[in-house]
Design a protein around this motif. Structure first.
Motif: not given
Length: 168
Positions: A14-15, A45-47, A51-54
């Motif tokens: 998502s973004r 914000l880019v989910e 991945s463990e990261f946003d």
């Protein structure tokens, strides 16, 4: 060829644009932890899938990464907005290892911020040009990082990893 395929696995789940209070939260956190003032028009914000990261795109660039809910600069972000706090500096001999994602060992460190505490996220920079090569989590106090042996920073994100290579 496999490395190229691995990079494609970071897909956007998502973004969305961040609200002004969310932007303020990020800006305050980075100012407090790194001494960095972001000045930008857009924050998205880019989910990411699997991945463990946003990531937060700042004016379209992957500048901020959330590590366990804490906003911190990506390697690209730290080179665009050089941190003045929580910096660990390594010598030329450590550059290739750190750039490949190795944890940082005491013998390679020439300088570390005294204010660093165990568990802090840190920027790992090379001595010659001050370029940030990686971000990691401190395993010891900054004033105990220079020495003869032992792992002192656990690498989290580095030049050339899938997060570094991520493009939107």
């Amino acid at each position: 060829m496999q490395e190229t395929n691995a990079r494609r696995t970071m897909e956007v789940k998502s973004r969305h644009h961040l609200r002004s209070d969310e932007v303020r939260e990020i800006e305050t956190a980075l100012e407090d932890s790194l001494g960095v003032g972001l000045d930008a028009d857009t924050y998205e914000l880019v989910e990411l899938e699997d991945s463990e990261f946003d990531i937060v795109l700042v004016d379209g660039e992957p500048t901020v990464v959330y590590v366990e809910e804490e906003p911190f600069l990506t390697v690209q972000g730290a080179n665009a907005y050089p941190p003045t706090k929580r910096v660990v500096t390594v010598d030329a001999g450590a550059v290739s290892f750190v750039s490949d994602g190795a944890d940082v060992m005491r013998p390679g460190i020439v300088e570390a911020d005294d204010d660093i505490e165990p568990g802090d996220l840190v920027a790992i920079a090379e001595e010659t040009h001050g370029k940030v090569l990686a971000i990691g989590r401190a395993k010891t106090d900054g004033d105990e990082m220079v020495g003869d042996s032992g792992k002192v920073v656990e690498s989290i994100h580095f030049v050339g990893d899938e997060l570094y290579e991520f493009v939107i």
